[in-house]
Design an enzyme around this catalytic site. Structure first.
Site, PDB file in Angstrom:
ATOM      1  N   PHE A 137      14.908 132.570  38.322  1.00  0.00           N
ATOM      2  CA  PHE A 137      15.563 131.343  37.865  1.00  0.00           C
ATOM      3  C   PHE A 137      16.686 131.737  36.918  1.00  0.00           C
ATOM      4  O   PHE A 137      16.457 132.372  35.891  1.00  0.00           O
ATOM      5  CB  PHE A 137      14.602 130.388  37.155  1.00  0.00           C
ATOM      6  CG  PHE A 137      15.287 129.123  36.718  1.00  0.00           C
ATOM      7  CD1 PHE A 137      15.480 128.086  37.612  1.00  0.00           C
ATOM      8  CD2 PHE A 137      15.765 128.975  35.424  1.00  0.00           C
ATOM      9  CE1 PHE A 137      16.135 126.921  37.229  1.00  0.00           C
ATOM     10  CE2 PHE A 137      16.422 127.824  35.029  1.00  0.00           C
ATOM     11  CZ  PHE A 137      16.612 126.784  35.931  1.00  0.00           C
ATOM     12  N   ASP A 238      18.923 139.356  32.538  1.00  0.00           N
ATOM     13  CA  ASP A 238      18.856 137.964  32.109  1.00  0.00           C
ATOM     14  C   ASP A 238      17.661 137.815  31.171  1.00  0.00           C
ATOM     15  O   ASP A 238      16.512 137.772  31.602  1.00  0.00           O
ATOM     16  CB  ASP A 238      18.715 137.044  33.322  1.00  0.00           C
ATOM     17  CG  ASP A 238      18.686 135.562  32.949  1.00  0.00           C
ATOM     18  OD1 ASP A 238      18.402 135.250  31.771  1.00  0.00           O
ATOM     19  OD2 ASP A 238      18.932 134.719  33.830  1.00  0.00           O
ATOM     20  N   LYS A 267      18.292 130.137  24.880  1.00  0.00           N
ATOM     21  CA  LYS A 267      17.012 129.582  24.436  1.00  0.00           C
ATOM     22  C   LYS A 267      16.714 129.842  22.959  1.00  0.00           C
ATOM     23  O   LYS A 267      17.282 129.187  22.095  1.00  0.00           O
ATOM     24  CB  LYS A 267      15.893 130.057  25.359  1.00  0.00           C
ATOM     25  CG  LYS A 267      15.948 129.405  26.752  1.00  0.00           C
ATOM     26  CD  LYS A 267      14.701 129.652  27.551  1.00  0.00           C
ATOM     27  CE  LYS A 267      14.760 129.054  28.946  1.00  0.00           C
ATOM     28  NZ  LYS A 267      14.667 127.586  28.964  1.00  0.00           N
TER      29      LYS A 267
END
Length: 421
Positions: A137, A238, A267
């Site tokens: 994702f 990532d 995040k």
């Protein structure tokens, strides 16, 4: 106003494409707790999907934002710059793996950082191909969506995807996919479909987030590094969900001792404020010309102030070490449940980034219904859990690393009850 009324207003005002898990509406939050508008208390094992590693409203984060709020909220760094952008970039350059010269650019969301990492990689290499992994994702914007290795609900109905994005299997011992299978798939890709001299980058999550907290084997990461070096391909890590002490190290890639060319983060970088970044080798980061990178809100001063506070909290409160301790407690609880719960197929993860996968006890097929039942039963008792995985049969745990011991104990008790029901 009653919860039902808010639900009706939500249905009328907000598109159904925005999926919402909880049926309540948050009124306030503190560290690892949320309270809804009706005063009910919830233990938060989701942390805003790994955003509040330092907890909701950590006093240092609140103070840092408040101080910046008294000065200015926005000028656009590209118009009237401010020193806090440089301060944080220098800090990120220092904290990320590798002793080489680095530069950092700030953005707003994880998907935006992913998009810019691909832009930078293509510009630096003069190539266009990108290899990603099944189950990955990377976001919901178009290039990020193309890189994402899951069709439902992220890709269905939105095609065609951007060109020259290729997927190979991600290793999973539980599902019979080895590191060699993944590497062989890349080699087959190079033989059948894609000249390696056209590949700009390979992008990988060191621990897959939405994919089910599958941990990339160190031997895979080392082999990818060697393959990238051999063909002049850039290695992109990532770390949007894995970063900032969640796995027991500042960045998950450090567990393997592999140094990426570019590293993406977001995040938990800013404790709930919208901030993301791409950090990489200085020469690569300098490839795009002036004006090619940036954004109106990129590197917002309030978010930068929050991020500086987050990094101080991680260091002074030893959150990387605490992540290991919290993860061990969670693993012990899940291991004891596995002995009496045949639906538990695997417990996996790094540090406090742990997940449990459920299968049908008879057939061994993925069991999303059981995962959903655990989530629902836990929520009824005041514990917020998230599911994930290609088959939605995994429950993941993302509690704040600052969670109080008594709340962790209470949350684990609720979890045990929910799994046993």
């Amino acid at each position: 106003m009653a919860r039902q009324t808010w639900q009706q207003r939500k249905a009328q005002a907000i598109p159904r494409g925005i999926s919402i898990m909880c049926d309540f509406f948050t009124d306030r939050a503190e560290n690892a707790l949320l309270w809804d508008q009706e005063g009910r208390r919830y233990i938060d094992f989701a942390a805003g999907i790994a955003v509040t590693n330092t907890g909701h409203r950590h006093p240092r984060v609140v103070a840092a934002i408040s101080r910046q709020l008294e000065k200015f909220t926005h000028t656009a760094f590209q118009v009237a710059p401010y020193s806090s952008y440089i301060d944080l970039a220098e800090k990120i350059n220092q904290l990320t793996p590798g002793g080489h010269a680095k530069k950092t650019a700030f953005f707003t969301t994880g998907a935006e950082a992913v998009e810019n990492a691909i832009k930078i990689a293509r510009c630096a290499t003069g190539r266009s191909g990108v290899i990603a992994f099944s189950g990955a994702f990377h976001g919901r914007t178009f290039m990020a969506m193309a890189l994402t290795g899951k069709v439902q609900p992220y890709k269905a109905g939105f095609g065609p995807m951007p060109a020259e994005v290729y997927h190979v299997p991600f290793p999973s011992a539980l599902h019979g996919i080895s590191t060699q299978d993944s590497l062989r798939a890349i080699e087959n890709l190079f033989k059948a479909d894609l000249d390696p001299q056209r590949v700009a980058a390979i992008i990988i999550e060191p621990v897959q987030g939405e994919g089910g907290f599958n941990v990339a084997p160190p031997e895979l990461l080392h082999a990818l590094r060697e393959l990238c070096d051999r063909h002049g391909i850039l290695f992109i890590a990532d770390e949007v969900q894995t970063g900032f002490a969640r796995t027991g190290k500042m960045f998950a890639i450090e567990h393997a001792g592999v140094v990426p060319d570019l590293i993406i983060m977001a995040k938990s970088l800013a404790g709930g404020m919208p901030l993301s970044a791409v950090c990489g080798r200085a020469g690569i980061m300098d490839a795009p010309p002036p004006g090619a990178l940036g954004g109106t809100y990129a590197g917002n001063p309030l978010a930068l102030a929050a991020a500086q506070a987050v990094l101080e909290i991680i260091e002074t409160e030893h959150l990387a070490e605490r992540a290991k301790q919290l993860g061990e407690r969670l693993r012990e609880t899940l291991a004891s449940l596995k002995e009496v719960t045949p639906e538990i197929a695997e417990i996996r993860g790094l540090g406090a980034m742990i997940a449990v996968e459920f299968q049908d006890a008879g057939s061994g097929e993925p069991n999303p219904a059981f995962a959903r039942k655990v989530q629902e039963k836990a929520l009824e008792q005041g514990l917020i859990l998230l599911t994930c995985g290609t088959h939605a049969n995994v429950v993941r745990f993302l509690f704040p690393l600052t969670i109080e011991e008594d709340l962790l104990t209470e949350g684990l008790h609720i979890l045990s009850t929910a799994i046993r029901v």
